[in-house]
Design a protein around this motif. Structure first.
Motif, PDB file in Angstrom:
ATOM      1  N   PHE A  69       0.816  -1.220   0.000  1.00 16.82           N
ATOM      2  CA  PHE A  69       0.000   0.000   0.000  1.00 16.82           C
ATOM      3  C   PHE A  69       0.852   1.274   0.000  1.00 16.82           C
ATOM      4  CE2 PHE A  69      -3.139  -3.098   1.719  1.00 16.82           C
ATOM      5  CZ  PHE A  69      -4.036  -3.002   0.671  1.00 16.82           C
ATOM      6  N   ALA A  70       2.133   1.136   0.384  1.00 16.89           N
ATOM      7  CA  ALA A  70       3.022   2.309   0.382  1.00 16.89           C
ATOM      8  C   ALA A  70       3.483   2.668  -1.035  1.00 16.89           C
ATOM      9  CB  ALA A  70       4.231   2.029   1.273  1.00 16.89           C
ATOM     10  N   LYS A  71       3.221   1.795  -1.996  1.00 14.21           N
ATOM     11  CA  LYS A  71       3.680   2.046  -3.374  1.00 14.21           C
ATOM     12  C   LYS A  71       2.852   3.149  -4.033  1.00 14.21           C
ATOM     13  CE  LYS A  71       5.110  -2.654  -4.523  1.00 14.21           C
ATOM     14  NZ  LYS A  71       5.741  -2.851  -5.834  1.00 14.21           N
ATOM     15  N   PRO A  72       3.390   3.761  -5.066  1.00 10.60           N
ATOM     16  CA  PRO A  72       2.589   4.738  -5.818  1.00 10.60           C
ATOM     17  C   PRO A  72       1.407   4.027  -6.501  1.00 10.60           C
ATOM     18  CG  PRO A  72       4.908   4.791  -6.488  1.00 10.60           C
ATOM     19  CD  PRO A  72       4.753   3.625  -5.572  1.00 10.60           C
ATOM     20  N   THR A  73       0.304   4.748  -6.659  1.00  9.57           N
ATOM     21  CA  THR A  73      -0.912   4.151  -7.230  1.00  9.57           C
ATOM     22  C   THR A  73      -0.649   3.395  -8.527  1.00  9.57           C
ATOM     23  OG1 THR A  73      -2.169   5.910  -6.228  1.00  9.57           O
ATOM     24  CG2 THR A  73      -3.264   4.712  -7.986  1.00  9.57           C
ATOM     25  N   ILE A  74       0.123   3.991  -9.388  1.00 10.02           N
ATOM     26  CA  ILE A  74       0.361   3.374 -10.703  1.00 10.02           C
ATOM     27  C   ILE A  74       0.962   1.974 -10.558  1.00 10.02           C
ATOM     28  CG2 ILE A  74       2.622   4.518 -11.019  1.00 10.02           C
ATOM     29  CD1 ILE A  74       0.380   4.608 -13.895  1.00 10.02           C
ATOM     30  N   GLU A  75       1.803   1.804  -9.530  1.00  6.64           N
ATOM     31  CA  GLU A  75       2.400   0.477  -9.308  1.00  6.64           C
ATOM     32  C   GLU A  75       1.399  -0.495  -8.695  1.00  6.64           C
ATOM     33  OE1 GLU A  75       6.289   0.153  -7.510  1.00  6.64           O
ATOM     34  OE2 GLU A  75       6.841   2.074  -8.417  1.00  6.64           O
ATOM     35  N   LYS A  76       0.561   0.036  -7.793  1.00  2.00           N
ATOM     36  CA  LYS A  76      -0.446  -0.843  -7.175  1.00  2.00           C
ATOM     37  C   LYS A  76      -1.419  -1.359  -8.249  1.00  2.00           C
ATOM     38  CE  LYS A  76      -1.131   2.296  -3.762  1.00  2.00           C
ATOM     39  NZ  LYS A  76      -1.484   2.952  -2.509  1.00  2.00           N
ATOM     40  N   SER A 117       2.318 -12.655  -7.816  1.00  2.00           N
ATOM     41  CA  SER A 117       3.270 -11.904  -6.982  1.00  2.00           C
ATOM     42  C   SER A 117       4.219 -11.000  -7.777  1.00  2.00           C
ATOM     43  CB  SER A 117       4.050 -12.853  -6.074  1.00  2.00           C
ATOM     44  OG  SER A 117       4.759 -13.741  -6.878  1.00  2.00           O
ATOM     45  N   ASN A 118       4.523 -11.366  -9.039  1.00  2.00           N
ATOM     46  CA  ASN A 118       5.407 -10.518  -9.855  1.00  2.00           C
ATOM     47  C   ASN A 118       4.835  -9.124 -10.058  1.00  2.00           C
ATOM     48  OD1 ASN A 118       7.370 -12.438 -10.374  1.00  2.00           O
ATOM     49  ND2 ASN A 118       6.086 -13.372 -11.961  1.00  2.00           N
ATOM     50  N   ASP A 119       3.500  -9.047 -10.116  1.00  2.00           N
ATOM     51  CA  ASP A 119       2.851  -7.749 -10.351  1.00  2.00           C
ATOM     52  C   ASP A 119       2.548  -7.006  -9.056  1.00  2.00           C
ATOM     53  OD1 ASP A 119       2.796  -8.137 -13.096  1.00  2.00           O
ATOM     54  OD2 ASP A 119       0.959  -9.338 -12.957  1.00  2.00           O
ATOM     55  N   ILE A 120       2.875  -7.627  -7.930  1.00  2.00           N
ATOM     56  CA  ILE A 120       2.490  -7.037  -6.643  1.00  2.00           C
ATOM     57  C   ILE A 120       3.695  -6.569  -5.851  1.00  2.00           C
ATOM     58  CG2 ILE A 120       1.419  -7.591  -4.396  1.00  2.00           C
ATOM     59  CD1 ILE A 120      -0.437  -9.518  -5.935  1.00  2.00           C
ATOM     60  N   LYS A 126       9.630 -13.469  -1.846  1.00  2.00           N
ATOM     61  CA  LYS A 126       9.370 -13.136  -0.442  1.00  2.00           C
ATOM     62  C   LYS A 126       7.865 -12.953  -0.231  1.00  2.00           C
ATOM     63  CE  LYS A 126      11.697 -10.402   3.047  1.00  2.00           C
ATOM     64  NZ  LYS A 126      12.420  -9.191   3.340  1.00  2.00           N
ATOM     65  N   PHE A 127       7.245 -12.245  -1.182  1.00  2.00           N
ATOM     66  CA  PHE A 127       5.807 -11.989  -1.070  1.00  2.00           C
ATOM     67  C   PHE A 127       5.030 -13.305  -1.069  1.00  2.00           C
ATOM     68  CE2 PHE A 127       1.587 -11.352  -2.874  1.00  2.00           C
ATOM     69  CZ  PHE A 127       1.102 -10.308  -2.102  1.00  2.00           C
ATOM     70  N   SER A 128       5.299 -14.163  -2.045  1.00  2.00           N
ATOM     71  CA  SER A 128       4.484 -15.385  -2.110  1.00  2.00           C
ATOM     72  C   SER A 128       4.746 -16.302  -0.925  1.00  2.00           C
ATOM     73  CB  SER A 128       4.593 -16.109  -3.456  1.00  2.00           C
ATOM     74  OG  SER A 128       5.908 -16.274  -3.816  1.00  2.00           O
ATOM     75  N   CYS A 129       5.983 -16.340  -0.431  1.00  3.26           N
ATOM     76  CA  CYS A 129       6.246 -17.175   0.767  1.00  3.26           C
ATOM     77  C   CYS A 129       5.451 -16.642   1.956  1.00  3.26           C
ATOM     78  CB  CYS A 129       7.726 -17.180   1.127  1.00  3.26           C
ATOM     79  SG  CYS A 129       8.680 -18.206   0.032  1.00  3.26           S
ATOM     80  N   ALA A 130       5.524 -15.317   2.173  1.00  2.00           N
ATOM     81  CA  ALA A 130       4.836 -14.724   3.330  1.00  2.00           C
ATOM     82  C   ALA A 130       3.333 -14.977   3.243  1.00  2.00           C
ATOM     83  CB  ALA A 130       5.116 -13.226   3.387  1.00  2.00           C
TER      84      ALA A 130
END
Ligand code: GA4
Length: 338
Positions: A69-76, A117-120, A126-130
């Motif tokens: 959620f800390a990412k810029p909107t365009i990335e989210k 996860s690649n797009d997130i 790390k993301f998919s493991c968590a």
């Protein structure tokens, strides 16, 4: 603090605020299952303590959510629009509901998580493991609670509920909700302000996620230490739920109400977004059956005195119908017999 007017506060199962609290380390299984059944009959909601999920699993997951959620909107937005999976901001569902939040919804299965996860995340592994560790843990918790419920209801097949969400085809989902604090919301471009429509109506109620019940079988919710969650008692009174980052809140969904022929009740709840400086973030697991699974009341729940309340429907039928409703609608009513 709100004390419900006809609150069934009882010494052992409830805390001072009237929210039932279930201690899963209670060694007396029959007592435990009876307590869970009672909480689900009266409230469709309870808090679970001594759940056994490691703190590290929860905190690692929280970090992933906050980083997103800390990412810029365009990335989210690279996570894709929430239709129904993906990133969403303010718009909820397809019928014009809105709330002061942004969110990310994912299919709760390892393959789907690793594909998305690649797009997130900048660190997809790390993301998919968590996320997968967290899902695995809360799914087990949900299954344990469902097995206890089956025992407490004296249903012959003790896995009858948990089997739905253990199924490889289970339609379970995982949702992160991020409610920005008021100071940030002021900076957001202006949106039509939705007015709270309840007994708590005043200028301090900013609706983050409006009143609704969850369509699935069982919901396991964890939030950071920012409050906002409220549950509605049967008389319509809203009860704030104090946040507890180390514990989980459990909600009965519509599908479980149908399977138990109305004995367990799905809980109406909402989230306010009144925090001044810190965002509220919740991580919510919705345990759901496969799309083709029938949600007819169990034979044990039906008798000549208590005939079936609902027409038979599959989870797919219900989900499809749910997306044609407004958030606050009582969706199960459409499947009622007469
Ligand atoms: C409520 C529970 C889950 O958050 C959810 C929500 C879904 C959405 O946000 O897209 C729905 C809502 C939820 C119920 C009715 C429909 C669908 C918004 C809406 C108006 C992901 C779900 O499964 O149902």
């Amino acid at each position: 603090m709100v004390i419900p007017s006809r609150s069934p506060i009882r010494s052992k199962k409830t805390m001072a605020i009237g929210i039932p609290t279930i201690d899963l380390s209670n060694y007396n299984r029959s007592k435990l299952s009876a307590q869970i059944v009672e909480a689900c009959e009266e409230y469709g909601f309870f808090k679970v303590v001594n759940h056994g999920i490691p703190k590290a699993v929860i905190e690692t997951m929280e970090t992933q959510g906050s980083d997103f959620f800390a990412k810029p909107t365009i990335e989210k937005q690279r996570a894709g629009p929430a239709c129904p999976l993906g990133y969403g901001c303010k718009n909820i569902g397809r019928k014009g509901d809105t709330g002061e939040l942004e969110y990310l919804i994912l299919q709760a299965n390892p393959q789907s998580i690793s594909e998305r996860s690649n797009d997130i995340s900048d660190n997809p592994t790390k993301f998919s493991c968590a996320v997968n560790d967290y899902i695995e843990a809360v799914k087990e918790l949900a299954c344990e609670i469902l097995d206890l419920l089956a025992e407490g209801l004296w249903v012959s097949d003790k896995s009858v509920f948990s089997r739905f969400i253990r199924d490889v085809q289970s339609d379970s989902i995982l949702r992160f909700n991020h409610y920005p604090p008021v100071k940030d919301i002021k900076d957001w471009e202006t949106t039509p302000k939705q007015h709270p429509f309840t007994n708590n109506n005043n200028n301090h109620n900013r609706i983050g996620f409006g009143e609704h019940s969850d369509p699935q079988i069982l919901t396991i919710l964890r939030s950071n230490n920012v409050g906002g969650l409220q549950i509605s008692l049967r008389d319509g009174l809203w009860v704030p739920v104090a946040p507890d980052p180390n514990q989980f809140f459990v909600m009965v969904g519509d599908a479980l109400q149908a399977l138990t022929n109305g004995r367990l009740v799905s809980v109406k709840h909402r989230a306010l977004a009144n925090s001044v400086v810190k965002p509220r973030m919740s991580m919510v697991y919705f345990g759901a059956p496969p799309l083709n699974a029938w949600m007819s009341p169990l034979p044990e729940m039906v008798s000549p005195e208590k005939p079936s309340l609902y027409k038979p429907f599959t989870w797919g039928d219900y989900k499809k119908a749910a997306y044609t409703t407004r958030l606050g609608d009582s969706r199960l009513d459409h499947f009622k017999i007469n």
